[in-house]
Design a protein around this motif. Structure first.
Motif, short mmCIF file in Angstrom:
data_model
loop_
_atom_site.label_atom_id
_atom_site.label_comp_id
_atom_site.label_asym_id
_atom_site.label_seq_id
_atom_site.Cartn_x
_atom_site.Cartn_y
_atom_site.Cartn_z
N HIS A 57 -30.55 -16.82 34.52
CA HIS A 57 -30.51 -17.45 35.85
C HIS A 57 -29.14 -18.11 36.08
O HIS A 57 -28.55 -17.99 37.15
CB HIS A 57 -31.61 -18.51 35.98
N PHE A 61 -26.57 -17.32 39.18
CA PHE A 61 -26.08 -18.37 40.08
C PHE A 61 -24.56 -18.47 40.02
O PHE A 61 -23.88 -18.60 41.04
CB PHE A 61 -26.68 -19.73 39.73
N SER A 62 -24.02 -18.40 38.82
CA SER A 62 -22.57 -18.53 38.64
C SER A 62 -21.83 -17.33 39.24
O SER A 62 -20.79 -17.50 39.87
CB SER A 62 -22.23 -18.68 37.15
N ALA A 65 -21.83 -17.62 43.11
CA ALA A 65 -20.88 -18.65 43.53
C ALA A 65 -19.45 -18.17 43.34
O ALA A 65 -18.58 -18.39 44.20
CB ALA A 65 -21.12 -19.95 42.76
N GLU A 89 -23.22 -25.69 46.74
CA GLU A 89 -24.10 -24.76 46.03
C GLU A 89 -23.72 -24.67 44.55
O GLU A 89 -24.61 -24.58 43.70
CB GLU A 89 -24.05 -23.38 46.66
N HIS A 92 -25.19 -27.75 42.95
CA HIS A 92 -26.66 -27.81 42.92
C HIS A 92 -27.32 -26.62 42.25
O HIS A 92 -28.45 -26.75 41.77
CB HIS A 92 -27.21 -28.06 44.31
N HIS A 93 -26.65 -25.48 42.20
CA HIS A 93 -27.27 -24.32 41.55
C HIS A 93 -26.71 -24.12 40.14
O HIS A 93 -27.48 -23.98 39.19
CB HIS A 93 -27.07 -23.05 42.37
N CYS A 94 -25.41 -24.10 40.01
CA CYS A 94 -24.80 -23.80 38.71
C CYS A 94 -24.80 -24.99 37.77
O CYS A 94 -25.32 -24.91 36.66
CB CYS A 94 -23.37 -23.29 38.91
N ASN A 96 -26.37 -27.90 37.97
CA ASN A 96 -27.72 -28.39 37.68
C ASN A 96 -28.52 -27.41 36.83
O ASN A 96 -29.33 -27.83 36.00
CB ASN A 96 -28.47 -28.72 38.97
N SER A 97 -28.30 -26.10 37.00
CA SER A 97 -29.00 -25.12 36.16
C SER A 97 -28.54 -25.22 34.72
O SER A 97 -29.34 -25.00 33.81
CB SER A 97 -28.76 -23.70 36.66
N LYS A 102 -34.63 -24.92 33.37
CA LYS A 102 -36.06 -24.90 33.72
C LYS A 102 -36.96 -24.94 32.48
O LYS A 102 -37.94 -25.65 32.45
CB LYS A 102 -36.34 -23.64 34.54
#
Length: 165
Positions: A57, A61-62, A65, A89, A92-94, A96-97, A102
């Motif tokens: 994931h 995401f990376s 972006a 993004e 908040h996506h990279c 934070n991931s 998760k």
């Protein structure tokens, strides 16, 4: 935020993402769950499977972006608003991931951040390859987090205030 500053941050972010993407792709293309969990308990296998899922994931995401930043930076007229959305993004996506995966196969322990030790703690003993990739990309995501802190909350506040005006 001034256009020149946003452009510099976009270039910086793209370089950091490029490094992380290369590391993640190499790892994910060369290792599979059976290789990483040879002789491990069932509980441990689930942790390793979760780690692989989180890394896939993070890679997606990376990459998304990275591509968006590349498209923005190639345009003859740099679009500051679009770049700020993409930087938001990235945070908040990279970022934070990476720091809040998760499946929680690892986590950041802030108590170690200032000691020179690795702040990443694994839930189960990782293979050498897992440890190397997670810790290898850690610096990139730490630097992104530091550079993009504005996009954690202030960016949305700024946009809301603009909308009210």
């Amino acid at each position: 935020m001034p256009t020149a500053n946003v452009k510099a941050i976009a270039e910086f972010s793209r370089e950091k993402l490029k490094f992380a993407i290369e590391q993640l792709e190499t790892f994910l293309n060369n290792f599979a769950l059976p290789q990483l969990t040879e002789g491990a308990s069932d509980d441990s296998v689930n942790v390793h499977a979760g780690l692989l899922s989180d890394l896939r994931h993070l890679l997606v995401f990376s990459e998304v972006a990275y591509e968006k930043l590349g498209a923005l930076l190639r345009r003859p007229n740099f679009d500051t608003d679009a770049a700020e959305r993409v930087l938001y993004e990235v945070y908040h996506h990279c970022v934070n991931s990476y720091f809040y995966p998760k499946n929680e196969a690892y986590s950041e322990d802030g108590r170690y951040a200032y000691t020179g030790q690795d702040a990443i703690r694994f839930r189960a003993k990782p293979s050498r390859a897992e440890r190397d990739v997670v810790l290898g990309i850690s610096r990139s995501y730490e630097e992104l987090r530091d550079e993009l802190a504005y996009y954690e909350s202030e960016y949305l506040t700024h946009k809301r205030m603009q909308a009210k005006s």
